[in-house]
Design a protein around this motif. Structure first.
Motif, PDB file in Angstrom:
ATOM      1  N   PHE A 293       0.837  -1.209   0.000  1.00  0.00           N
ATOM      2  CA  PHE A 293       0.000   0.000   0.000  1.00  0.00           C
ATOM      3  C   PHE A 293       0.869   1.255   0.000  1.00  0.00           C
ATOM      4  N   ASN A 294       1.943   1.241   0.804  1.00  0.00           N
ATOM      5  CA  ASN A 294       2.828   2.413   0.889  1.00  0.00           C
ATOM      6  C   ASN A 294       3.687   2.580  -0.360  1.00  0.00           C
ATOM      7  N   ARG A 295       4.028   1.472  -1.011  1.00  0.00           N
ATOM      8  CA  ARG A 295       4.925   1.529  -2.178  1.00  0.00           C
ATOM      9  C   ARG A 295       4.194   1.727  -3.503  1.00  0.00           C
ATOM     10  N   MET A 296       2.872   1.625  -3.495  1.00  0.00           N
ATOM     11  CA  MET A 296       2.115   1.688  -4.749  1.00  0.00           C
ATOM     12  C   MET A 296       2.213   3.073  -5.396  1.00  0.00           C
ATOM     13  N   ARG A 297       2.520   3.081  -6.706  1.00  0.00           N
ATOM     14  CA  ARG A 297       2.509   4.316  -7.489  1.00  0.00           C
ATOM     15  C   ARG A 297       1.153   4.480  -8.155  1.00  0.00           C
ATOM     16  N   HIS A 298       0.716   3.427  -8.830  1.00  0.00           N
ATOM     17  CA  HIS A 298      -0.626   3.389  -9.435  1.00  0.00           C
ATOM     18  C   HIS A 298      -0.963   1.925  -9.722  1.00  0.00           C
ATOM     19  N   ALA A 299      -2.160   1.686 -10.197  1.00  0.00           N
ATOM     20  CA  ALA A 299      -2.571   0.327 -10.565  1.00  0.00           C
ATOM     21  C   ALA A 299      -3.105   0.344 -11.989  1.00  0.00           C
ATOM     22  N   VAL A 300      -3.001  -0.801 -12.645  1.00  0.00           N
ATOM     23  CA  VAL A 300      -3.593  -0.986 -13.976  1.00  0.00           C
ATOM     24  C   VAL A 300      -4.701  -2.025 -13.816  1.00  0.00           C
ATOM     25  N   VAL A 301      -5.914  -1.655 -14.256  1.00  0.00           N
ATOM     26  CA  VAL A 301      -7.085  -2.503 -14.014  1.00  0.00           C
ATOM     27  C   VAL A 301      -7.754  -2.874 -15.334  1.00  0.00           C
ATOM     28  N   TRP A 302      -8.127  -4.168 -15.430  1.00  0.00           N
ATOM     29  CA  TRP A 302      -8.964  -4.681 -16.510  1.00  0.00           C
ATOM     30  C   TRP A 302     -10.276  -5.160 -15.872  1.00  0.00           C
ATOM     31  N   GLY A 303     -11.409  -4.824 -16.462  1.00  0.00           N
ATOM     32  CA  GLY A 303     -12.657  -5.355 -15.924  1.00  0.00           C
ATOM     33  C   GLY A 303     -13.799  -4.354 -15.930  1.00  0.00           C
ATOM     34  N   ARG A 304     -14.865  -4.684 -15.189  1.00  0.00           N
ATOM     35  CA  ARG A 304     -16.097  -3.897 -15.216  1.00  0.00           C
ATOM     36  C   ARG A 304     -16.003  -2.567 -14.471  1.00  0.00           C
ATOM     37  N   SER A 305     -14.987  -2.401 -13.618  1.00  0.00           N
ATOM     38  CA  SER A 305     -14.912  -1.158 -12.843  1.00  0.00           C
ATOM     39  C   SER A 305     -14.299   0.003 -13.621  1.00  0.00           C
ATOM     40  N   VAL A 306     -13.757  -0.282 -14.810  1.00  0.00           N
ATOM     41  CA  VAL A 306     -13.104   0.776 -15.586  1.00  0.00           C
ATOM     42  C   VAL A 306     -13.850   1.016 -16.893  1.00  0.00           C
ATOM     43  N   LYS A 307     -13.692   2.226 -17.433  1.00  0.00           N
ATOM     44  CA  LYS A 307     -14.378   2.586 -18.673  1.00  0.00           C
ATOM     45  C   LYS A 307     -13.718   1.943 -19.883  1.00  0.00           C
ATOM     46  N   HIS A 308     -12.418   1.763 -19.801  1.00  0.00           N
ATOM     47  CA  HIS A 308     -11.713   1.070 -20.882  1.00  0.00           C
ATOM     48  C   HIS A 308     -10.625   0.206 -20.267  1.00  0.00           C
ATOM     49  N   SER A 309     -10.374  -0.959 -20.858  1.00  0.00           N
ATOM     50  CA  SER A 309      -9.391  -1.907 -20.321  1.00  0.00           C
ATOM     51  C   SER A 309      -8.167  -1.979 -21.239  1.00  0.00           C
ATOM     52  N   PRO A 310      -6.953  -1.863 -20.676  1.00  0.00           N
ATOM     53  CA  PRO A 310      -6.672  -1.545 -19.276  1.00  0.00           C
ATOM     54  C   PRO A 310      -6.775  -0.053 -19.003  1.00  0.00           C
ATOM     55  N   GLN A 311      -6.873   0.297 -17.708  1.00  0.00           N
ATOM     56  CA  GLN A 311      -6.947   1.705 -17.319  1.00  0.00           C
ATOM     57  C   GLN A 311      -6.083   1.925 -16.091  1.00  0.00           C
ATOM     58  N   LYS A 312      -5.337   3.039 -16.101  1.00  0.00           N
ATOM     59  CA  LYS A 312      -4.496   3.377 -14.957  1.00  0.00           C
ATOM     60  C   LYS A 312      -5.343   4.086 -13.902  1.00  0.00           C
ATOM     61  N   VAL A 313      -5.255   3.623 -12.632  1.00  0.00           N
ATOM     62  CA  VAL A 313      -6.096   4.181 -11.563  1.00  0.00           C
ATOM     63  C   VAL A 313      -5.271   4.375 -10.297  1.00  0.00           C
ATOM     64  N   GLY A 314      -5.856   5.057  -9.318  1.00  0.00           N
ATOM     65  CA  GLY A 314      -5.201   5.301  -8.038  1.00  0.00           C
ATOM     66  C   GLY A 314      -5.755   4.417  -6.931  1.00  0.00           C
ATOM     67  N   LYS A 315      -5.327   4.689  -5.686  1.00  0.00           N
ATOM     68  CA  LYS A 315      -5.688   3.856  -4.538  1.00  0.00           C
ATOM     69  C   LYS A 315      -7.185   3.879  -4.227  1.00  0.00           C
ATOM     70  N   ASN A 316      -7.862   4.970  -4.565  1.00  0.00           N
ATOM     71  CA  ASN A 316      -9.271   5.106  -4.197  1.00  0.00           C
ATOM     72  C   ASN A 316     -10.239   4.628  -5.270  1.00  0.00           C
ATOM     73  N   HIS A 317      -9.706   3.995  -6.303  1.00  0.00           N
ATOM     74  CA  HIS A 317     -10.574   3.494  -7.374  1.00  0.00           C
ATOM     75  C   HIS A 317     -11.393   2.294  -6.869  1.00  0.00           C
ATOM     76  N   PRO A 318     -12.746   2.343  -6.953  1.00  0.00           N
ATOM     77  CA  PRO A 318     -13.564   1.204  -6.506  1.00  0.00           C
ATOM     78  C   PRO A 318     -13.493   0.051  -7.496  1.00  0.00           C
ATOM     79  N   LEU A 319     -13.300  -1.146  -6.969  1.00  0.00           N
ATOM     80  CA  LEU A 319     -13.160  -2.333  -7.803  1.00  0.00           C
ATOM     81  C   LEU A 319     -14.502  -3.052  -7.962  1.00  0.00           C
ATOM     82  N   ALA A 320     -14.560  -3.938  -8.959  1.00  0.00           N
ATOM     83  CA  ALA A 320     -15.755  -4.741  -9.211  1.00  0.00           C
ATOM     84  C   ALA A 320     -15.375  -6.216  -9.240  1.00  0.00           C
ATOM     85  N   ASP A 321     -16.375  -7.083  -9.087  1.00  0.00           N
ATOM     86  CA  ASP A 321     -16.137  -8.521  -9.063  1.00  0.00           C
ATOM     87  C   ASP A 321     -15.426  -8.980 -10.340  1.00  0.00           C
TER      88      ASP A 321
END
Length: 367
Positions: free
Chosen positions: A328-356
């Motif tokens: 958590f302390n070392r994270m710069r950003h995350a790359v997410v694929w799935g229903r929680s993002v508008k396009h896959s992949p998408q770069k997001v921050g710590k407060n991005h809500p995830l989906a199943d």
């Protein structure tokens, strides 16, 4: 007069008082006093009860489910059927005398089942080791109330009363109220909606019952006196509850159909004939409202075998902490694929809500 006698006296007065507009303030104050004495009884029993041998089971896995019910309703049978744990089973009451854990593996989640001794009427006042049983139930993420289908309505009502008296609120939301005690300034009672069960005068009298003379209260929904008391006392626990109607082999098809249709939080089954047990496990998973998050390392395919399981509504930061606090302390950003993002992949921050079933790759800072 002891605390239990005072509780009985107030309960009797509430029962014989006619409910109308003229008496609702009096009943409200009686309920506040009743809640205060019940809390005093809880604290007294806790301080003098000693160790709860056999009930202090370490929490394990992604969630804990407490099996609650009267003696001989099938809790131990259910545990033995859906886990590899063999809890004692017999055709007489009180076979289980301690808390017995078992493990379910389902959809990537590790769920701990806790088979608790049968509750008897009066458990909230300590009968039949009731205090230890209900205290263990409060540590769970979900209550699984096991009921004998032939006497389900009576058993359910009595168990809900026992749990209510100990401060467990089943399938209820925490009241939308902000409450803060102050050193000075008196009582400031503000509402943002119309109240039909409570007013500022009654609220002030209830607060004085608890020796609170300086506080700010903001009420955002039409709450009852009982809910307001819960806010003041602060020891209520709001828990999900699933109702398992066991022994359907002892009732008619019409009764099975009625039980199955009448309760969205319920499920009919027979542990004896292993009917509907798979559906029960699936419903436990859905009621816990988990989501599965898959990991992906840079340059490698996602790991779809061993997901991380989080409560629904979790964010990327929660996912990092589930892997390791340092991540958590070392994270710069995350790359997410799935229903929680508008396009896959998408770069997001710590407060991005995830989906199943999201896939997440964590990019860390260079150290």
């Amino acid at each position: 007069m002891g605390i239990a006698d005072k509780i009985k006296e107030i309960e009797d007065e509430i029962a014989r008082t006619q409910k109308n507009k003229a008496t609702e303030r009096h009943i409200g104050l009686l309920k506040a006093r009743l809640a205060k004495y019940r809390m005093m009884l809880l604290e007294k029993t806790k301080s003098s009860g000693g160790k709860s041998e056999g009930f202090d089971v370490a929490k394990y896995g992604d969630a804990r489910v407490a099996l609650v019910g009267f003696p001989s309703v099938g809790k131990s049978s259910f545990l033995s059927q859906v886990t590899k744990t063999q809890s004692a089973i017999a055709e007489y009451a009180f076979t289980t005398l301690t808390a017995i854990p078992g493990i379910i593996k389902h959809e990537g989640a590790t769920i701990q089942l806790l088979d608790l001794p049968g509750i008897i009427e009066g458990a909230a006042t300590g009968k039949g080791r009731g205090r230890q049983v209900v205290a263990a139930a409060r540590t769970a993420d979900l209550i699984l109330m096991v009921l004998d289908a032939s006497n389900a309505e009576v058993e359910r009502r009595l168990l809900e009363i026992e749990l209510e008296e100990i401060g467990i609120r089943l399938n209820q939301q925490k009241p939308n109220v902000t409450y803060q005690q102050k050193r000075t300034g008196g009582i400031k009672f503000t509402t943002s909606c119309q109240l039909t069960h409570l007013d500022d005068k009654m609220a002030t009298q209830i607060l004085h019952e608890y020796r609170v003379h300086n506080a700010e209260i903001l009420v955002r929904e039409d709450i009852t006196v009982d809910q307001f008391v819960d806010v003041i006392v602060g020891n209520a626990k709001y828990m999900k509850c699933m109702y398992l109607y066991n022994k359907i082999d002892t009732i008619t098809m019409e009764e099975i159909d009625r039980l199955g249709r009448s309760d969205p939080n319920g499920l009919v089954c027979s542990c004896k004939f292993q009917l509907n047990l798979d559906r029960a496990v699936e419903k436990i998973w859905r009621t816990l409202d988990f989501m599965r998050i898959y990991t992906k390392k840079k340059g490698s395919p996602p790991d779809f075998v061993d997901p991380f399981v989080l409560p629904r509504g979790g964010v990327v930061g929660d996912f990092c902490k589930a892997i390791h606090k340092e991540l958590f302390n070392r994270m710069r950003h995350a790359v997410v694929w799935g229903r929680s993002v508008k396009h896959s992949p998408q770069k997001v921050g710590k407060n991005h809500p995830l989906a199943d079933e999201d896939v997440v790759q964590i990019v860390t800072k260079n150290i």
